[in-house]
Design a protein around this motif. Structure first.
Motif, PDB file in Angstrom:
ATOM      1  N   ALA A 116       3.640  12.732  14.005  1.00 41.05           N
ATOM      2  CA  ALA A 116       4.703  11.752  13.776  1.00 41.05           C
ATOM      3  C   ALA A 116       5.761  12.309  12.824  1.00 41.05           C
ATOM      4  N   CYS A 117       5.309  12.993  11.774  1.00 40.03           N
ATOM      5  CA  CYS A 117       6.252  13.600  10.825  1.00 40.03           C
ATOM      6  C   CYS A 117       7.156  14.607  11.538  1.00 40.03           C
ATOM      7  N   LYS A 118       6.555  15.447  12.368  1.00 36.62           N
ATOM      8  CA  LYS A 118       7.332  16.452  13.096  1.00 36.62           C
ATOM      9  C   LYS A 118       8.312  15.799  14.063  1.00 36.62           C
ATOM     10  N   ASP A 119       7.832  14.813  14.802  1.00 36.56           N
ATOM     11  CA  ASP A 119       8.677  14.161  15.803  1.00 36.56           C
ATOM     12  C   ASP A 119       9.853  13.425  15.171  1.00 36.56           C
ATOM     13  N   GLU A 120       9.629  12.841  13.978  1.00 33.51           N
ATOM     14  CA  GLU A 120      10.672  12.056  13.320  1.00 33.51           C
ATOM     15  C   GLU A 120      11.507  12.878  12.346  1.00 33.51           C
ATOM     16  N   GLY A 121      11.143  14.150  12.184  1.00 38.39           N
ATOM     17  CA  GLY A 121      11.893  15.006  11.272  1.00 38.39           C
ATOM     18  C   GLY A 121      11.725  14.637   9.812  1.00 38.39           C
ATOM     19  N   VAL A 122      10.541  14.129   9.452  1.00 41.82           N
ATOM     20  CA  VAL A 122      10.244  13.746   8.070  1.00 41.82           C
ATOM     21  C   VAL A 122       9.369  14.835   7.448  1.00 41.82           C
ATOM     22  N   ASP A 123       9.751  15.313   6.265  1.00 40.11           N
ATOM     23  CA  ASP A 123       9.053  16.458   5.679  1.00 40.11           C
ATOM     24  C   ASP A 123       7.980  16.083   4.663  1.00 40.11           C
ATOM     25  N   HIS A 124       7.536  14.837   4.695  1.00 41.67           N
ATOM     26  CA  HIS A 124       6.459  14.427   3.791  1.00 41.67           C
ATOM     27  C   HIS A 124       5.634  13.329   4.461  1.00 41.67           C
ATOM     28  N   LEU A 125       4.419  13.126   3.940  1.00 44.51           N
ATOM     29  CA  LEU A 125       3.513  12.103   4.464  1.00 44.51           C
ATOM     30  C   LEU A 125       2.820  11.414   3.302  1.00 44.51           C
ATOM     31  N   MET A 126       2.845  10.093   3.326  1.00 43.95           N
ATOM     32  CA  MET A 126       2.120   9.310   2.330  1.00 43.95           C
ATOM     33  C   MET A 126       0.914   8.681   3.015  1.00 43.95           C
ATOM     34  N   ILE A 127      -0.264   8.798   2.415  1.00 49.38           N
ATOM     35  CA  ILE A 127      -1.477   8.175   2.953  1.00 49.38           C
ATOM     36  C   ILE A 127      -1.970   7.123   1.970  1.00 49.38           C
ATOM     37  N   GLY A 166       4.249  22.521   6.792  1.00 44.73           N
ATOM     38  CA  GLY A 166       5.376  22.453   5.865  1.00 44.73           C
ATOM     39  C   GLY A 166       5.715  21.028   5.455  1.00 44.73           C
ATOM     40  N   ILE A 167       4.703  20.166   5.396  1.00 52.29           N
ATOM     41  CA  ILE A 167       4.886  18.753   5.033  1.00 52.29           C
ATOM     42  C   ILE A 167       4.282  18.498   3.659  1.00 52.29           C
ATOM     43  N   ARG A 168       5.002  17.793   2.821  1.00 59.49           N
ATOM     44  CA  ARG A 168       4.480  17.459   1.495  1.00 59.49           C
ATOM     45  C   ARG A 168       3.601  16.212   1.600  1.00 59.49           C
ATOM     46  N   LEU A 169       2.404  16.280   1.050  1.00 58.68           N
ATOM     47  CA  LEU A 169       1.467  15.154   1.115  1.00 58.68           C
ATOM     48  C   LEU A 169       1.481  14.376  -0.191  1.00 58.68           C
ATOM     49  N   ARG A 170       1.563  13.050  -0.069  1.00 58.22           N
ATOM     50  CA  ARG A 170       1.487  12.154  -1.231  1.00 58.22           C
ATOM     51  C   ARG A 170       0.333  11.179  -0.999  1.00 58.22           C
ATOM     52  N   VAL A 171      -0.668  11.258  -1.848  1.00 59.39           N
ATOM     53  CA  VAL A 171      -1.803  10.330  -1.765  1.00 59.39           C
ATOM     54  C   VAL A 171      -2.098   9.809  -3.170  1.00 59.39           C
ATOM     55  N   PRO A 172      -2.054   8.498  -3.391  1.00 59.76           N
ATOM     56  CA  PRO A 172      -2.389   7.969  -4.719  1.00 59.76           C
ATOM     57  C   PRO A 172      -3.850   8.260  -5.069  1.00 59.76           C
ATOM     58  N   ARG A 173      -4.176   8.201  -6.333  1.00 60.12           N
ATOM     59  CA  ARG A 173      -5.575   8.384  -6.738  1.00 60.12           C
ATOM     60  C   ARG A 173      -6.425   7.287  -6.090  1.00 60.12           C
ATOM     61  N   HIS A 176       0.828  -1.210   0.000  1.00 63.07           N
ATOM     62  CA  HIS A 176       0.000   0.000   0.000  1.00 63.07           C
ATOM     63  C   HIS A 176       0.863   1.260   0.000  1.00 63.07           C
ATOM     64  N   ILE A 177       2.046   1.176   0.603  1.00 60.28           N
ATOM     65  CA  ILE A 177       2.955   2.321   0.583  1.00 60.28           C
ATOM     66  C   ILE A 177       3.621   2.443  -0.789  1.00 60.28           C
ATOM     67  N   CYS A 178       4.108   1.323  -1.302  1.00 58.56           N
ATOM     68  CA  CYS A 178       4.888   1.324  -2.535  1.00 58.56           C
ATOM     69  C   CYS A 178       4.082   1.738  -3.758  1.00 58.56           C
ATOM     70  N   VAL A 179       2.760   1.554  -3.724  1.00 62.88           N
ATOM     71  CA  VAL A 179       1.941   1.872  -4.899  1.00 62.88           C
ATOM     72  C   VAL A 179       2.040   3.347  -5.270  1.00 62.88           C
ATOM     73  N   ASP A 180       2.390   4.198  -4.293  1.00 64.96           N
ATOM     74  CA  ASP A 180       2.477   5.625  -4.591  1.00 64.96           C
ATOM     75  C   ASP A 180       3.571   5.929  -5.610  1.00 64.96           C
ATOM     76  N   GLN A 181       4.544   5.029  -5.747  1.00 62.05           N
ATOM     77  CA  GLN A 181       5.592   5.217  -6.749  1.00 62.05           C
ATOM     78  C   GLN A 181       5.027   5.250  -8.160  1.00 62.05           C
ATOM     79  N   LEU A 182       3.922   4.567  -8.367  1.00 63.67           N
ATOM     80  CA  LEU A 182       3.326   4.514  -9.703  1.00 63.67           C
ATOM     81  C   LEU A 182       2.719   5.848 -10.106  1.00 63.67           C
ATOM     82  N   GLU A 183       2.468   6.707  -9.137  1.00 66.40           N
ATOM     83  CA  GLU A 183       1.838   7.992  -9.431  1.00 66.40           C
ATOM     84  C   GLU A 183       2.757   9.182  -9.203  1.00 66.40           C
ATOM     85  N   HIS A 184       3.578   9.104  -8.150  1.00 67.25           N
ATOM     86  CA  HIS A 184       4.392  10.266  -7.780  1.00 67.25           C
ATOM     87  C   HIS A 184       5.886  10.011  -7.834  1.00 67.25           C
TER      88      HIS A 184
END
Length: 377
Positions: free
Chosen positions: A263-274, A296-303, A119-127
């Motif tokens: 979680a993004c803020k605590d882990e210092g990650v500047d993006h979130l995939m849903i 200031g977090i980039r959001l990645r959500v597949p269609r 479910h995480i990896c599928v975002d590669q097909l779009e973004h």
């Protein structure tokens, strides 16, 4: 799309969708799905035996449809990937058995992969390629998880998960109380657009200062909504279905997005995939976008079509396994209904074939001797 990128077929049968996808690298070539959801609707939920039988009937036609859509022959493939867990045991077995048969007949490497990692990896097909590490919020009928993935093929770390009902499960149960049918997510999303999300103050589970910061709980919310509806009916009053849908949905997505951004803020990650089926919810997408922009977090959500269970996500992870030279699974691969997310895939033993190198390999589950010429031409 380069011709030398891995060409992989993926099979997904963890629940009620028979999904077959074909990708080359990070490019989607085919995404064929056969759903048995209508067969489960009258029961108000997925019936495992019905799902397994539906997978059996749909498997070969769906694979053939995907190959035709991609314009390739099965012999062109560089590998076969399949969801080996988690999921419904009987349903998973159908997919795993089919994948092993095709891999054996075609003499192709087999990759048993994790449903959640897919479910995480599928975002590669779009973004495009996933950032490393990736922060992922997975929400579906069976899972609500916050995961940190430094390497989607080998290193996925759970930060938090549901301690009772998953978000999608809560949607289905509230839809049933409101007599809205199954599945509940799409109809509640639709009705909520016409309701007032602030009209009813439903509780937000596990959001107190002493609660686990990344875990989820929707059981109390579900009970609160059900009792509110029952009280209205007992008093002979009409239930404001749209307001209930909107207020319930807001309570769910408020908690999901709040914890994910934290979680993004605590882990210092500047993006979130849903990802996951509930990621198709329009309010979840809107609120996540709003809160991510503010932080200031980039959001990645597949269609939406790639958020629900599908073969494309399995093929995407399989292609990544091939590209990174991960060890294929043995033909003794078996389904594991409780495969932990910390195991993105089930590698075979070093000697490729004896199946003793991994705790999830079952010695009793071997591919029967078959004619390679007759299985698939």
């Amino acid at each position: 799309m380069a011709a030398d990128e891995p060409l992989v077929l993926g099979i997904e049968t963890s629940c009620d969708e028979t999904g077959v996808g074909i990708v080359r690298g990070t490019t989607l070539l085919a995404d064929a799905v056969a759903s048995s959801v209508d067969a489960h609707a009258r029961f108000g939920g997925v019936v495992p035996e019905i799902a397994s039988r539906a997978h059996l009937e749909a498997m070969v036609p769906t694979i053939e449809r995907a190959l035709k859509e991609a314009g390739i022959s099965a012999r062109d493939l560089d590998g076969i990937a399949v969801t080996s867990g988690p999921g419904l045991a009987g349903a998973l077995l159908v997919g795993v058995s089919a994948a092993k048969a095709y891999a054996y007949a075609l003499n192709k490497p087999l990759y048993g992969v994790n449903h959640l990692a897919s479910h995480i990896c599928v975002d590669q097909l779009e973004h495009g390629p996933l950032p490393e590490p990736t922060m992922a919020l997975l929400v579906s009928g069976g899972h609500s998880s916050l995961l940190l993935a430094p390497d989607i093929t080998a290193d996925v770390r759970p930060l938090g998960a549901t301690i009772d009902d998953a978000a999608g499960e809560a949607f289905d149960k509230i839809a049933r109380v409101l007599n809205l049918g199954f599945p509940g997510g799409p109809v509640i999303d639709r009705l909520a657009k016409e309701g007032d999300p602030k009209s009813i103050a439903f509780p937000r589970g596990l959001t107190g200062p002493r609660d686990a910061p990344y875990d989820f709980s929707f059981s109390g919310l579900k009970t609160s909504v059900a009792r509110w509806i029952e009280a209205k009916r007992a008093a002979g009053e009409e239930v404001p279905v749209r307001d209930v849908a909107a207020s319930f949905q807001e309570a769910v997505v408020d908690v999901l997005t709040r914890k994910a951004v934290r979680a993004c803020k605590d882990e210092g990650v500047d993006h979130l995939m849903i990802g996951g089926g509930v990621a198709a919810n329009s309010r979840l997408r809107a609120l996540a976008q709003e809160r991510c922009e503010r932080a200031g977090i980039r959001l990645r959500v597949p269609r939406p079509g790639l958020c629900t269970d599908n073969g494309a996500m399995v093929a995407a992870l399989g292609a990544e396994m091939v590209a990174r030279n991960r060890r294929p699974s043995d033909l003794s691969l078996s389904a594991d209904s409780s495969l932990p997310v910390t195991e993105p895939h089930v590698p075979g033993a070093e000697d490729h074939g004896h199946g003793h190198g991994h705790s999830h390999v079952r010695d009793h589950d071997h591919v029967h001797e078959i004619s390679k010429d007759n299985l698939y031409s």
